[in-house]
Design a protein around this motif. Structure first.
Motif, mmCIF file in Angstrom:
data_model
loop_
_atom_site.group_PDB
_atom_site.id
_atom_site.type_symbol
_atom_site.label_atom_id
_atom_site.label_comp_id
_atom_site.label_asym_id
_atom_site.label_seq_id
_atom_site.Cartn_x
_atom_site.Cartn_y
_atom_site.Cartn_z
ATOM 1 N N UNK A 55 0.840 -1.201 0.000
ATOM 2 C CA UNK A 55 0.000 0.000 0.000
ATOM 3 C C UNK A 55 0.875 1.252 0.000
ATOM 4 N N UNK A 56 1.815 1.303 -0.933
ATOM 5 C CA UNK A 56 2.846 2.345 -0.938
ATOM 6 C C UNK A 56 2.468 3.514 -1.828
ATOM 7 N N UNK A 57 2.774 4.708 -1.365
ATOM 8 C CA UNK A 57 2.552 5.929 -2.139
ATOM 9 C C UNK A 57 3.809 6.258 -2.937
ATOM 10 N N UNK A 58 3.626 6.519 -4.230
ATOM 11 C CA UNK A 58 4.740 6.866 -5.103
ATOM 12 C C UNK A 58 4.414 8.175 -5.824
ATOM 13 N N UNK A 59 5.429 9.007 -5.980
ATOM 14 C CA UNK A 59 5.243 10.308 -6.633
ATOM 15 C C UNK A 59 5.385 10.157 -8.140
ATOM 16 N N UNK A 60 4.367 10.594 -8.879
ATOM 17 C CA UNK A 60 4.392 10.499 -10.326
ATOM 18 C C UNK A 60 5.005 11.726 -10.971
ATOM 19 N N UNK A 61 5.184 11.671 -12.291
ATOM 20 C CA UNK A 61 5.762 12.790 -13.020
ATOM 21 C C UNK A 61 4.902 14.042 -12.937
ATOM 22 N N UNK A 62 3.603 13.856 -12.751
ATOM 23 C CA UNK A 62 2.686 14.996 -12.682
ATOM 24 C C UNK A 62 2.751 15.723 -11.341
ATOM 25 N N UNK A 63 3.423 15.113 -10.364
ATOM 26 C CA UNK A 63 3.433 15.655 -9.007
ATOM 27 C C UNK A 63 2.367 15.044 -8.126
ATOM 28 N N UNK A 64 1.541 14.172 -8.712
ATOM 29 C CA UNK A 64 0.484 13.500 -7.957
ATOM 30 C C UNK A 64 1.012 12.199 -7.371
#
Length: 245
Positions: free
Chosen positions: A150-159
């Motif tokens: 259940x990991x949060x990863x930062x995308x290229x969009x900043x989301x």
């Protein structure tokens, strides 16, 4: 665009057809299948009765046969929109023609919302069962210290996007793993998350969309643009190839 032109363009969304169940009015609301919500209007005393013809239950039933869940979703939406849910039908009475627009909107919105809520819960349950099976495979292939759930990863969009599993292996890279269910709600969410992730993430990155129930060909084509589509029986072999060998 003038209002006249707009009304002409939208006429197809406001059709009315006489049926044995009443006048069937097509609305702008949509079920999870993107099918229009039809609402039926029948004379009832001096007023009218407006109902969804059991549409919410029919659509939800097609996606998962959990009757109690579907009924709870419909009852909840009936309470929210101050209408009734009886014998599998969402309905409300309108005292006169002046109240018909509000009655139609209430029933259509409640029917669409009930179907969406039920289907979303079914999709979540399907994904949850598959996640448990994926974790058992990951645990055999990598130490627990290398597996984040259940990991949060930062995308290229900043989301930030949530992934079911993020597996890191020294000198090998990072593997993103998501369980996907055969429904557009699941497919669309996975597509957006994978598409926003950088091509390179802590070295060579793998992106696995794992399924155990057959996906529609168009869903496979869509997901293949952003991730590897991995049938569950092939998951362990794929992990070994990327992170171990």
């Amino acid at each position: 665009m003038s209002c006249k032109d707009a009304r002409t363009a939208l006429e197809a969304l406001q059709s009315c057809t006489e049926t044995d169940f009443g006048s069937r009015v097509a609305t702008h609301c949509l079920y999870p299948s993107f099918e229009q919500v039809d609402v039926f209007v029948v004379r009832y005393g001096d007023g009218y009765r407006v109902h969804d013809g059991g549409g919410a239950l029919r659509v939800a039933w097609l996606h998962g046969r959990d009757e109690s869940l579907i009924n709870r979703a419909a009852a909840k939406q009936a309470s929210k929109y101050r209408i009734q849910f009886k014998n599998g039908v969402l309905e409300v009475n309108a005292a006169n023609a002046e109240w018909l627009p509000s009655a139609v909107l209430a029933v259509a919105n409640a029917s669409a919302a009930a179907a969406h809520a039920a289907v979303e819960k079914m999709v979540a349950a399907t994904e949850g069962l598959l996640r448990d099976r994926i974790l058992s495979v990951l645990s055999r292939s990598a130490p627990d210290t290398q597996i984040r759930t259940d990991a949060q990863m930062l995308g290229r969009s900043g989301k930030h996007h949530r992934f079911d599993f993020v597996v890191s292996a020294p000198h090998r890279g990072t593997l993103l793993v998501d369980a996907v269910a055969p429904h557009h709600i699941s497919v669309a969410a996975k597509y957006v998350a994978f598409a926003d992730m950088p091509e390179k993430l802590n070295g060579a990155v793998g992106k696995f969309a794992v399924y155990d129930r057959e996906l529609a060909p168009d869903d496979v084509s869509l997901l293949q643009q952003v991730a590897d589509i991995v049938p569950f029986p092939s998951l362990e072999r794929g992990i070994q190839r990327l992170l171990v060998q």
